[in-house]
Write an enzyme that holds these catalytic residues in place. Structure first.
Site, PDB file in Angstrom:
ATOM      1  N   HIS A 205      -9.243   0.220 -15.398  1.00 19.65           N
ATOM      2  CA  HIS A 205      -7.777   0.193 -15.547  1.00 19.65           C
ATOM      3  C   HIS A 205      -7.364  -1.229 -15.923  1.00 19.65           C
ATOM      4  O   HIS A 205      -7.421  -2.140 -15.095  1.00 19.65           O
ATOM      5  CB  HIS A 205      -7.180   0.620 -14.198  1.00 19.65           C
ATOM      6  CG  HIS A 205      -5.690   0.626 -14.082  1.00 19.65           C
ATOM      7  ND1 HIS A 205      -4.959   1.787 -13.898  1.00 19.65           N
ATOM      8  CD2 HIS A 205      -4.770  -0.377 -14.063  1.00 19.65           C
ATOM      9  CE1 HIS A 205      -3.666   1.497 -13.785  1.00 19.65           C
ATOM     10  NE2 HIS A 205      -3.528   0.183 -13.878  1.00 19.65           N
ATOM     11  N   HIS A 207      -4.594  -3.967 -17.539  1.00 15.60           N
ATOM     12  CA  HIS A 207      -3.276  -4.388 -18.029  1.00 15.60           C
ATOM     13  C   HIS A 207      -3.509  -5.414 -19.136  1.00 15.60           C
ATOM     14  O   HIS A 207      -4.492  -6.153 -19.116  1.00 15.60           O
ATOM     15  CB  HIS A 207      -2.432  -4.935 -16.871  1.00 15.60           C
ATOM     16  CG  HIS A 207      -1.916  -3.829 -15.993  1.00 15.60           C
ATOM     17  ND1 HIS A 207      -0.672  -3.274 -16.159  1.00 15.60           N
ATOM     18  CD2 HIS A 207      -2.502  -3.128 -14.992  1.00 15.60           C
ATOM     19  CE1 HIS A 207      -0.506  -2.300 -15.275  1.00 15.60           C
ATOM     20  NE2 HIS A 207      -1.609  -2.176 -14.557  1.00 15.60           N
ATOM     21  N   CYS A 238       2.978  -3.356 -12.133  1.00 14.19           N
ATOM     22  CA  CYS A 238       3.284  -3.103 -10.728  1.00 14.19           C
ATOM     23  C   CYS A 238       4.424  -4.028 -10.314  1.00 14.19           C
ATOM     24  O   CYS A 238       4.317  -5.239 -10.453  1.00 14.19           O
ATOM     25  CB  CYS A 238       2.039  -3.358  -9.881  1.00 14.19           C
ATOM     26  SG  CYS A 238       2.360  -3.212  -8.120  1.00 14.19           S
ATOM     27  N   ASN A 247       0.103  -1.683 -19.311  1.00 10.51           N
ATOM     28  CA  ASN A 247      -1.298  -1.282 -19.459  1.00 10.51           C
ATOM     29  C   ASN A 247      -1.677  -1.323 -20.937  1.00 10.51           C
ATOM     30  O   ASN A 247      -0.817  -1.332 -21.803  1.00 10.51           O
ATOM     31  CB  ASN A 247      -1.485   0.169 -18.978  1.00 10.51           C
ATOM     32  CG  ASN A 247      -1.286   0.321 -17.500  1.00 10.51           C
ATOM     33  OD1 ASN A 247      -0.164   0.353 -17.006  1.00 10.51           O
ATOM     34  ND2 ASN A 247      -2.382   0.411 -16.775  1.00 10.51           N
TER      35      ASN A 247
HETATM   36  P1  HMG Z   1       7.139   0.459   4.949  1.00 10.53           P
HETATM   37  O1  HMG Z   1       8.535   0.008   4.820  1.00 10.53           O
HETATM   38  O2  HMG Z   1       6.161  -0.405   5.650  1.00 10.53           O
HETATM   39  O3  HMG Z   1       7.008   1.949   5.507  1.00 10.53           O
HETATM   40  O4  HMG Z   1       6.593   0.711   3.466  1.00 10.53           O
HETATM   41  P2  HMG Z   1       7.523   2.658   6.799  1.00 10.53           P
HETATM   42  O5  HMG Z   1       6.460   3.620   7.190  1.00 10.53           O
HETATM   43  O6  HMG Z   1       8.008   1.647   7.787  1.00 10.53           O
HETATM   44  O7  HMG Z   1       8.783   3.491   6.236  1.00 10.53           O
HETATM   45  C1  HMG Z   1       9.946   2.887   5.773  1.00 10.53           C
HETATM   46  C2  HMG Z   1      10.849   3.935   5.135  1.00 10.53           C
HETATM   47  O8  HMG Z   1      10.212   4.506   3.977  1.00 10.53           O
HETATM   48  C3  HMG Z   1      11.144   5.104   6.041  1.00 10.53           C
HETATM   49  O9  HMG Z   1      12.405   5.604   5.654  1.00 10.53           O
HETATM   50  C4  HMG Z   1      10.092   6.109   5.658  1.00 10.53           C
HETATM   51  O10 HMG Z   1      10.451   7.428   5.946  1.00 10.53           O
HETATM   52  C5  HMG Z   1      10.004   5.909   4.163  1.00 10.53           C
HETATM   53  P3  HMG Z   1      13.733   5.313   6.517  1.00 10.53           P
HETATM   54  O11 HMG Z   1      13.411   5.835   7.878  1.00 10.53           O
HETATM   55  O12 HMG Z   1      13.896   3.811   6.488  1.00 10.53           O
HETATM   56  O13 HMG Z   1      14.790   6.062   5.795  1.00 10.53           O
HETATM   57  N1  HMG Z   1       8.682   6.246   3.620  1.00 10.53           N
HETATM   58  C6  HMG Z   1       8.469   7.080   2.594  1.00 10.53           C
HETATM   59  N2  HMG Z   1       9.299   7.794   1.815  1.00 10.53           N
HETATM   60  C7  HMG Z   1       8.734   8.549   0.847  1.00 10.53           C
HETATM   61  N3  HMG Z   1       7.420   8.603   0.600  1.00 10.53           N
HETATM   62  C8  HMG Z   1       6.564   7.892   1.354  1.00 10.53           C
HETATM   63  C9  HMG Z   1       7.088   7.099   2.394  1.00 10.53           C
HETATM   64  N4  HMG Z   1       6.519   6.291   3.311  1.00 10.53           N
HETATM   65  C10 HMG Z   1       7.497   5.796   4.051  1.00 10.53           C
HETATM   66  N5  HMG Z   1       5.255   7.954   1.108  1.00 10.53           N
HETATM   67  C11 HMG Z   1       5.200   1.895   1.919  1.00 10.53           C
HETATM   68  C12 HMG Z   1       5.263   1.146   3.238  1.00 10.53           C
HETATM   69  C13 HMG Z   1       3.731   2.079   1.571  1.00 10.53           C
HETATM   70  C14 HMG Z   1       5.871   3.246   2.071  1.00 10.53           C
HETATM   71  C15 HMG Z   1       5.920   1.059   0.832  1.00 10.53           C
HETATM   72  O14 HMG Z   1       5.424  -0.224   0.847  1.00 10.53           O
HETATM   73  C16 HMG Z   1       5.799   1.635  -0.547  1.00 10.53           C
HETATM   74  O15 HMG Z   1       6.315   2.696  -0.851  1.00 10.53           O
HETATM   75  N6  HMG Z   1       5.107   0.932  -1.463  1.00 10.53           N
HETATM   76  C17 HMG Z   1       4.926   1.451  -2.806  1.00 10.53           C
HETATM   77  C18 HMG Z   1       4.296   0.452  -3.662  1.00 10.53           C
HETATM   78  C19 HMG Z   1       4.061   1.008  -5.040  1.00 10.53           C
HETATM   79  O16 HMG Z   1       4.432   2.111  -5.380  1.00 10.53           O
HETATM   80  N7  HMG Z   1       3.399   0.188  -5.874  1.00 10.53           N
HETATM   81  C20 HMG Z   1       3.046   0.600  -7.198  1.00 10.53           C
HETATM   82  C21 HMG Z   1       1.854   1.474  -7.238  1.00 10.53           C
HETATM   83  S1  HMG Z   1       0.310   0.582  -7.116  1.00 10.53           S
HETATM   84  C22 HMG Z   1       0.034  -0.021  -8.729  1.00 10.53           C
HETATM   85  O17 HMG Z   1       0.889   0.054  -9.558  1.00 10.53           O
HETATM   86  C23 HMG Z   1      -1.314  -0.584  -9.062  1.00 10.53           C
HETATM   87  C24 HMG Z   1      -2.174   0.361  -9.936  1.00 10.53           C
HETATM   88  O18 HMG Z   1      -1.543   0.654 -11.158  1.00 10.53           O
HETATM   89  C25 HMG Z   1      -3.523  -0.310 -10.232  1.00 10.53           C
HETATM   90  C26 HMG Z   1      -3.374  -1.742 -10.751  1.00 10.53           C
HETATM   91  O19 HMG Z   1      -2.861  -1.923 -11.870  1.00 10.53           O
HETATM   92  O20 HMG Z   1      -3.754  -2.647  -9.996  1.00 10.53           O
HETATM   93  C27 HMG Z   1      -2.464   1.670  -9.196  1.00 10.53           C
HETATM   94 MG    MG Z   2      -1.602  -0.576 -12.917  1.00 12.06          MG
END
Ligand code: HMG
Ligand code: MG
Length: 297
Positions: A205, A207, A238, A247
């Site tokens: 993967h 970028h 990201c 990407n």
């Molecule tokens: P947090 O704040 O530590 O989580 O976030 P929490 O468990 O304390 O929950 C906080 C709130 O989020 C709560 O809601 C939960 O219900 C809700 P509230 O009570 O405040 O209303 N919540 C959720 N809602 C929907 N779906 C869920 C979920 N989990 C909790 N799954 C968390 C921790 C992981 C959720 C947060 O940090 C997060 O969502 N991060 C997402 C990061 C992301 O999407 N990054 C991009 C993808 S990775 C990437 O792009 C790299 C890749 O392409 C490869 C590369 O290029 O390297 C793959």
């Molecule tokens: Mg990526």
């Protein structure tokens, strides 16, 4: 020698759109995915079940996932935790991508956990996914370089990968999150991954932040890799990785592969039509080489 056939995992609807400031209407996302399927993409990351507070663009994950019931295309959704897994299973998803970085600081910024805590969160999800007979992909971020910690050691990447292979995931997608890898390091790491994990599907993967993605893919091909993540239009990045841009563009990758007599399942013309469809909804110009030529016709 090179592989005869390469599989492309299209990440545009997920990696591409997650980084867009303006909300892309759900119906446009769905039609974009449909056009990608029509173009012959057989594995697509369609959305991610993450916190809508963290990534507002993915707040419609359930609607998008509900639309694409299991079919001949592998419809993949990203999941960071138990809550995401439950939502994915509710939407009847059969292919799930877990994601984690090698770097502690990156994980802290991306998922609010350090690497060890993230592993502890994800391993129990693998057991549930296996019970459900789901396909399990694991995206390993910052496998070469972290925007906060700098260069990453191969041994740390291999150790993290090993914990997921041992837990029984089907695929590792090993990522250069902010486009800092070079072909020499890519050849070295992917050769070792192939050697260490001969029974696990391995994807690369890249970028394209610094223009080296295609060169890195060439190096990975030489290391025997035949699965590549790419994004239609070169969208992507990201939001929690400082300096991340798009990407490698699927259309540029497919062009190179076909020119090298390496087959894919993809129709280049239909792929460019899918890019043309999403282009008006993207806040920056599409800069892939193939799309620029197409737009000038
Ligand atoms: P947090 O704040 O530590 O989580 O976030 P929490 O468990 O304390 O929950 C906080 C709130 O989020 C709560 O809601 C939960 O219900 C809700 P509230 O009570 O405040 O209303 N919540 C959720 N809602 C929907 N779906 C869920 C979920 N989990 C909790 N799954 C968390 C921790 C992981 C959720 C947060 O940090 C997060 O969502 N991060 C997402 C990061 C992301 O999407 N990054 C991009 C993808 S990775 C990437 O792009 C790299 C890749 O392409 C490869 C590369 O290029 O390297 C793959
Ligand atoms: Mg990526």
């Amino acid at each position: 020698g090179f592989p005869e056939k390469v599989t492309i995992i299209e990440v545009g609807p997920r990696d591409g759109l997650q980084n867009e400031k303006n909300f892309v209407p759900t119906e446009k996302k769905i039609n974009f995915i449909k056009k990608l399927k029509e173009a012959g993409l057989s594995e697509i990351e369609i959305t991610s079940f993450v916190s809508p507070k963290w990534v507002p663009q993915m707040k419609d994950a359930s609607t998008v996932a509900d639309t694409f019931q299991p079919d001949t295309c592998r419809n993949i959704v990203l999941v960071p935790n138990q809550k995401g897994l439950e939502k994915a299973l509710q939407a009847n998803c059969r292919s799930v991508a877990l994601f984690i970085g090698v770097s502690n600081t990156f994980n802290q910024k991306n998922i609010n956990k350090n690497t060890k805590e993230a592993v502890q969160t994800l391993l129990p999800l693998i057991q549930q996914l296996k019970q459900q007979e789901c396909f399990i992909r694991t995206c390993i971020s910052t496998a070469f370089y972290c925007p906060y910690e700098g260069k990453i050691h191969e041994r740390d990447v291999l150790a993290l990968c090993e914990s997921f292979v041992k837990a029984g995931v089907n695929e590792l997608s090993v990522a250069d999150t902010i486009g800092m890898a070079n072909p020499k390091d890519v050849f070295s790491l992917f050769s070792k991954l192939k050697q260490n994990f001969p029974h696990t599907l391995l994807a690369a993967h890249f970028h394209d932040t610094r223009g080296l993605a295609i060169a890195n893919i060439y190096a990975a091909l030489q290391a025997g890799i035949n699965r590549f993540d790419s994004s239609a239009g070169g969208l992507g990045g990201c939001p929690f990785a400082k300096g991340a841009t798009g990407n490698v563009a699927t259309e540029d990758l497919v062009f190179m592969l076909h020119e090298m007599d390496i087959s894919t399942s993809i129709n280049e013309e239909k792929l460019l039509e899918a890019v043309a469809f999403i282009a008006p909804h993207i806040s920056r110009p599409i800069e892939s080489k193939q799309y620029s030529l197409f737009a000038q016709r």
